[in-house]
Design a protein around this motif. Structure first.
Motif, PDB file in Angstrom:
ATOM      1  N   GLU A   1       0.853  -1.181   0.000  1.00 34.74           N
ATOM      2  CA  GLU A   1       0.000   0.000   0.000  1.00 34.74           C
ATOM      3  C   GLU A   1       0.892   1.235   0.000  1.00 34.74           C
ATOM      4  OE1 GLU A   1      -3.106   0.509  -0.340  1.00 34.74           O
ATOM      5  OE2 GLU A   1      -3.981  -1.468  -0.069  1.00 34.74           O
ATOM      6  N   THR A   2       0.373   2.328  -0.502  1.00 35.06           N
ATOM      7  CA  THR A   2       1.132   3.571  -0.566  1.00 35.06           C
ATOM      8  C   THR A   2       0.555   4.564   0.430  1.00 35.06           C
ATOM      9  OG1 THR A   2       1.577   3.222  -2.919  1.00 35.06           O
ATOM     10  CG2 THR A   2       1.948   5.434  -2.047  1.00 35.06           C
ATOM     11  N   VAL A   3       1.343   4.933   1.425  1.00 33.35           N
ATOM     12  CA  VAL A   3       0.950   5.943   2.400  1.00 33.35           C
ATOM     13  C   VAL A   3       1.472   7.286   1.899  1.00 33.35           C
ATOM     14  CG1 VAL A   3       1.087   6.678   4.796  1.00 33.35           C
ATOM     15  CG2 VAL A   3       1.116   4.239   4.242  1.00 33.35           C
ATOM     16  N   THR A   4       0.610   8.287   1.820  1.00 32.45           N
ATOM     17  CA  THR A   4       1.010   9.601   1.334  1.00 32.45           C
ATOM     18  C   THR A   4       0.683  10.678   2.364  1.00 32.45           C
ATOM     19  OG1 THR A   4      -1.124   9.901   0.213  1.00 32.45           O
ATOM     20  CG2 THR A   4       0.659   8.932  -1.079  1.00 32.45           C
ATOM     21  N   GLY A   5       1.320  11.829   2.224  1.00 34.31           N
ATOM     22  CA  GLY A   5       1.098  12.921   3.172  1.00 34.31           C
ATOM     23  C   GLY A   5       2.158  12.903   4.259  1.00 34.31           C
TER      24      GLY A   5
ATOM     25  N   ASP B   1      -7.364  11.566  -6.223  1.00 33.23           N
ATOM     26  CA  ASP B   1      -7.809  12.438  -5.139  1.00 33.23           C
ATOM     27  C   ASP B   1      -6.835  12.450  -3.968  1.00 33.23           C
ATOM     28  OD1 ASP B   1      -8.219   9.866  -4.346  1.00 33.23           O
ATOM     29  OD2 ASP B   1     -10.202  10.201  -3.477  1.00 33.23           O
ATOM     30  N   GLY B   2      -5.621  11.948  -4.196  1.00 34.72           N
ATOM     31  CA  GLY B   2      -4.645  11.888  -3.122  1.00 34.72           C
ATOM     32  C   GLY B   2      -3.818  13.156  -3.028  1.00 34.72           C
ATOM     33  N   VAL B   3      -3.403  13.510  -1.823  1.00 29.99           N
ATOM     34  CA  VAL B   3      -2.535  14.656  -1.578  1.00 29.99           C
ATOM     35  C   VAL B   3      -1.272  14.109  -0.925  1.00 29.99           C
ATOM     36  CG1 VAL B   3      -2.269  16.868  -0.424  1.00 29.99           C
ATOM     37  CG2 VAL B   3      -4.515  16.190  -1.290  1.00 29.99           C
ATOM     38  N   HIS B   4      -0.160  14.142  -1.642  1.00 26.29           N
ATOM     39  CA  HIS B   4       1.049  13.488  -1.146  1.00 26.29           C
ATOM     40  C   HIS B   4       2.016  14.440  -0.454  1.00 26.29           C
ATOM     41  CE1 HIS B   4       3.007  15.208  -4.681  1.00 26.29           C
ATOM     42  NE2 HIS B   4       2.062  14.669  -5.440  1.00 26.29           N
TER      43      HIS B   4
ATOM     44  N   ILE C   1     -19.887  -0.061   6.735  1.00 28.70           N
ATOM     45  CA  ILE C   1     -19.137   1.131   6.320  1.00 28.70           C
ATOM     46  C   ILE C   1     -18.191   0.720   5.188  1.00 28.70           C
ATOM     47  CG2 ILE C   1     -17.551   2.951   7.016  1.00 28.70           C
ATOM     48  CD1 ILE C   1     -20.250   3.153   8.341  1.00 28.70           C
ATOM     49  N   THR C   2     -18.434   1.238   3.992  1.00 30.49           N
ATOM     50  CA  THR C   2     -17.649   0.824   2.830  1.00 30.49           C
ATOM     51  C   THR C   2     -16.708   1.905   2.313  1.00 30.49           C
ATOM     52  OG1 THR C   2     -19.471   1.481   1.371  1.00 30.49           O
ATOM     53  CG2 THR C   2     -19.409  -0.826   2.085  1.00 30.49           C
ATOM     54  N   ASP C   3     -16.765   3.105   2.847  1.00 32.84           N
ATOM     55  CA  ASP C   3     -15.888   4.186   2.407  1.00 32.84           C
ATOM     56  C   ASP C   3     -14.600   4.146   3.233  1.00 32.84           C
ATOM     57  OD1 ASP C   3     -14.572   6.529   1.759  1.00 32.84           O
ATOM     58  OD2 ASP C   3     -16.385   7.757   1.737  1.00 32.84           O
ATOM     59  N   PRO C   4     -13.436   3.910   2.608  1.00 27.25           N
ATOM     60  CA  PRO C   4     -12.189   3.835   3.386  1.00 27.25           C
ATOM     61  C   PRO C   4     -11.834   5.146   4.073  1.00 27.25           C
ATOM     62  CG  PRO C   4     -11.736   3.830   1.021  1.00 27.25           C
ATOM     63  CD  PRO C   4     -13.212   3.656   1.175  1.00 27.25           C
ATOM     64  N   ARG C   5     -12.305   6.278   3.539  1.00 30.44           N
ATOM     65  CA  ARG C   5     -12.024   7.553   4.213  1.00 30.44           C
ATOM     66  C   ARG C   5     -12.803   7.666   5.516  1.00 30.44           C
ATOM     67  NH1 ARG C   5     -13.014  10.753  -1.307  1.00 30.44           N
ATOM     68  NH2 ARG C   5     -14.595   9.117  -1.306  1.00 30.44           N
TER      69      ARG C   5
ATOM     70  N   SER D   1     -17.273  -4.354   3.700  1.00 31.30           N
ATOM     71  CA  SER D   1     -16.647  -3.380   4.585  1.00 31.30           C
ATOM     72  C   SER D   1     -15.444  -2.752   3.895  1.00 31.30           C
ATOM     73  CB  SER D   1     -16.198  -4.049   5.887  1.00 31.30           C
ATOM     74  OG  SER D   1     -15.464  -3.150   6.693  1.00 31.30           O
ATOM     75  N   ALA D   2     -15.167  -1.521   4.263  1.00 31.48           N
ATOM     76  CA  ALA D   2     -13.940  -0.877   3.801  1.00 31.48           C
ATOM     77  C   ALA D   2     -12.737  -1.580   4.416  1.00 31.48           C
ATOM     78  CB  ALA D   2     -13.952   0.601   4.193  1.00 31.48           C
ATOM     79  N   SER D   3     -11.598  -1.434   3.779  1.00 26.52           N
ATOM     80  CA  SER D   3     -10.374  -2.029   4.292  1.00 26.52           C
ATOM     81  C   SER D   3      -9.345  -0.930   4.545  1.00 26.52           C
ATOM     82  CB  SER D   3      -9.816  -3.053   3.301  1.00 26.52           C
ATOM     83  OG  SER D   3      -9.522  -2.428   2.056  1.00 26.52           O
ATOM     84  N   VAL D   4      -8.310  -1.281   5.261  1.00 27.68           N
ATOM     85  CA  VAL D   4      -7.255  -0.316   5.565  1.00 27.68           C
ATOM     86  C   VAL D   4      -6.346  -0.216   4.337  1.00 27.68           C
ATOM     87  CG1 VAL D   4      -5.425   0.363   7.157  1.00 27.68           C
ATOM     88  CG2 VAL D   4      -7.371  -0.949   7.999  1.00 27.68           C
ATOM     89  N   ASN D   5      -6.745   0.610   3.396  1.00 21.92           N
ATOM     90  CA  ASN D   5      -5.943   0.826   2.195  1.00 21.92           C
ATOM     91  C   ASN D   5      -5.277   2.196   2.264  1.00 21.92           C
ATOM     92  OD1 ASN D   5      -8.012   2.640   1.678  1.00 21.92           O
ATOM     93  ND2 ASN D   5      -8.915   1.442   0.027  1.00 21.92           N
ATOM     94  N   SER D   6      -4.732   2.649   1.141  1.00 25.72           N
ATOM     95  CA  SER D   6      -4.002   3.919   1.145  1.00 25.72           C
ATOM     96  C   SER D   6      -4.893   5.096   1.533  1.00 25.72           C
ATOM     97  CB  SER D   6      -3.391   4.160  -0.235  1.00 25.72           C
ATOM     98  OG  SER D   6      -4.383   4.144  -1.249  1.00 25.72           O
ATOM     99  N   ALA D   7      -6.171   5.076   1.116  1.00 25.85           N
ATOM    100  CA  ALA D   7      -7.084   6.168   1.475  1.00 25.85           C
ATOM    101  C   ALA D   7      -7.353   6.190   2.975  1.00 25.85           C
ATOM    102  CB  ALA D   7      -8.393   6.033   0.702  1.00 25.85           C
ATOM    103  N   ALA D   8      -7.533   5.013   3.575  1.00 23.61           N
ATOM    104  CA  ALA D   8      -7.753   4.950   5.024  1.00 23.61           C
ATOM    105  C   ALA D   8      -6.498   5.385   5.780  1.00 23.61           C
ATOM    106  CB  ALA D   8      -8.157   3.531   5.426  1.00 23.61           C
ATOM    107  N   TRP D   9      -5.332   4.962   5.289  1.00 26.25           N
ATOM    108  CA  TRP D   9      -4.075   5.385   5.901  1.00 26.25           C
ATOM    109  C   TRP D   9      -3.986   6.899   5.922  1.00 26.25           C
ATOM    110  CZ3 TRP D   9      -0.259   3.621   8.738  1.00 26.25           C
ATOM    111  CH2 TRP D   9       0.028   2.236   8.784  1.00 26.25           C
ATOM    112  N   LYS D  10      -4.280   7.506   4.775  1.00 28.34           N
ATOM    113  CA  LYS D  10      -4.157   8.953   4.645  1.00 28.34           C
ATOM    114  C   LYS D  10      -5.098   9.666   5.606  1.00 28.34           C
ATOM    115  CE  LYS D  10      -3.403  13.065   2.941  1.00 28.34           C
ATOM    116  NZ  LYS D  10      -2.185  13.810   3.270  1.00 28.34           N
ATOM    117  N   THR D  11      -6.372   9.253   5.635  1.00 28.74           N
ATOM    118  CA  THR D  11      -7.357   9.927   6.472  1.00 28.74           C
ATOM    119  C   THR D  11      -7.077   9.723   7.952  1.00 28.74           C
ATOM    120  OG1 THR D  11      -8.951   9.415   4.722  1.00 28.74           O
ATOM    121  CG2 THR D  11      -9.830  10.323   6.751  1.00 28.74           C
ATOM    122  N   SER D  12      -6.481   8.591   8.294  1.00 24.92           N
ATOM    123  CA  SER D  12      -6.197   8.325   9.715  1.00 24.92           C
ATOM    124  C   SER D  12      -5.031   9.154  10.233  1.00 24.92           C
ATOM    125  CB  SER D  12      -5.886   6.840   9.918  1.00 24.92           C
ATOM    126  OG  SER D  12      -4.580   6.520   9.480  1.00 24.92           O
ATOM    127  N   ALA D  13      -4.316   9.837   9.317  1.00 25.21           N
ATOM    128  CA  ALA D  13      -3.155  10.656   9.697  1.00 25.21           C
ATOM    129  C   ALA D  13      -2.138   9.848  10.494  1.00 25.21           C
ATOM    130  CB  ALA D  13      -3.602  11.878  10.484  1.00 25.21           C
TER     131      ALA D  13
END
Length: 333
Positions: free
Chosen positions: A87-91, A149-152, A189-193, A217-229
């Motif tokens: 997975e790619t963690v950005t930010g 939609d990612g902000v790196h 809950i299916t939205d990873p954000r 269910s949503a999974s812990v992907n790159s979008a979830a990583w990003k939103t979780s800070a």
């Protein structure tokens, strides 16, 4: 006198060059260009760019071999992408938090001519200390890695698939630490954000874990990583093969199940179970809690909101509930 022939016709024996069946032996032999260079030796090739970046990194005092490619021996998880096992963690905040918690990252990507602040300097220091390959890439490449939609913010980190835990193991760890359990379970809950926001709120208000159903269910992907800070690096996320059965098992061990729903039988400020071991179950915005999950809740709790607002986002509702529970627990101490 020569007889006129058909237009374009040619007399027999007048054909020049190689004749039929010679295999073109009369042609001048072509000169070969030699063997094809390796990908890493071609400056324009991505592998060549990685090699050049690694050489610059090594020349600057970093560890690791020039041209070294990031390797991963992590087994692919059940929720990992079929085309990639990372997975790619950005930010900057998310990447720094992941590196601080010593997640076994396989590569750290940094944009060319990136603005250096204290966070970026710490990332580079951690990468050197842990021998994480550093790749200098263009911002366009980081845009591609982050998604549309990612902000790196000029940095990205490749990490192995998230390692999910079993709900019972997470509960036992909390009880062994003599802590009062506070979990969040997601029902549809299916939205990873949303998942990332809930993980972040769970960490902020003293929760010890998040439980996901195995299906829908949503999974812990790159979008979830990003939103979780970066909170996904600290808060365990567990997969329940059957959410209803997991809640039943938790109840047997003295944990109360609280379902969030607009039509609850008790409003959040009047909740009397906040200081007990609890699991807060959150449903989707559209369908809410499923029937089976609702049947196994000890209480259905509603959040009082103005009549002009129809409902709250699942992530926001979870944050409000967790804050209220944390506040009540502090007051009871």
């Amino acid at each position: 006198m020569t007889k006129p022939g058909r237009p374009g016709a040619r007399r027999a024996g007048s054909k020049k060059g190689a004749t039929k069946g010679t295999g073109g032996l009369g042609r001048k032999a072509l000169e070969g260009r030699g063997p094809t260079p390796k990908a890493e030796d071609r400056a324009w090739h991505p592998a060549g760019k990685r090699k050049a970046a690694a050489e610059r990194y090594a020349a600057a005092g970093g560890k690791g071999k020039p041209g070294q490619k990031p390797q991963s021996n992590i087994n692919r998880g059940s929720r990992a992408k079929s085309t990639d096992d990372t997975e790619t963690v950005t930010g900057r905040n998310s990447v720094l938090e992941a590196m601080r918690t010593k997640i076994p990252a396989t590569a750290f990507y940094i944009a060319q001519r990136v603005e250096m602040d204290d966070r970026v300097k710490e990332m580079l220091a951690i990468a050197r200390h842990r021998d994480i390959p550093v790749m200098e890439v263009t911002r366009q490449e980081l845009d591609r890695m982050a998604g549309f939609d990612g902000v790196h913010q000029g940095v990205a980190l490749k990490v192995p698939p998230y390692e999910y835990q079993h709900p019972q193991d997470v509960l036992e760890d909390v009880l062994n630490r003599n802590e009062t359990p506070l979990f969040v379970a997601l029902d549809g809950i299916t939205d990873p954000r949303n998942l990332g926001a809930i993980i972040r709120s769970t960490a902020a208000f003293g929760g010890q874990g998040v439980i996901l159903p195995q299906r829908r269910s949503a999974s812990v992907n790159s979008a979830a990583w990003k939103t979780s800070a970066g909170a996904a690096a600290r808060i365990p996320v567990a997969i329940a093969p059957n959410l209803t059965n997991t809640l039943k098992e938790f109840k047997k061990q003295g944990v109360f199940i609280l379902g969030l729903d607009g039509g609850g039988d008790v409003e959040l400020p009047q909740l009397e179970l906040a200081d007990r071991p609890v699991v807060i179950v959150v449903g989707s915005e559209g369908k809410g809690l499923s029937r089976l999950v609702t049947e196994h809740c000890d209480q259905i709790v509603s959040i009082p909101i103005s009549a002009a607002t129809e409902s709250l986002n699942a992530g926001i509702a979870t944050s409000v509930a967790l804050y209220q529970v944390a506040t009540m627990r502090q007051a009871a101490q």
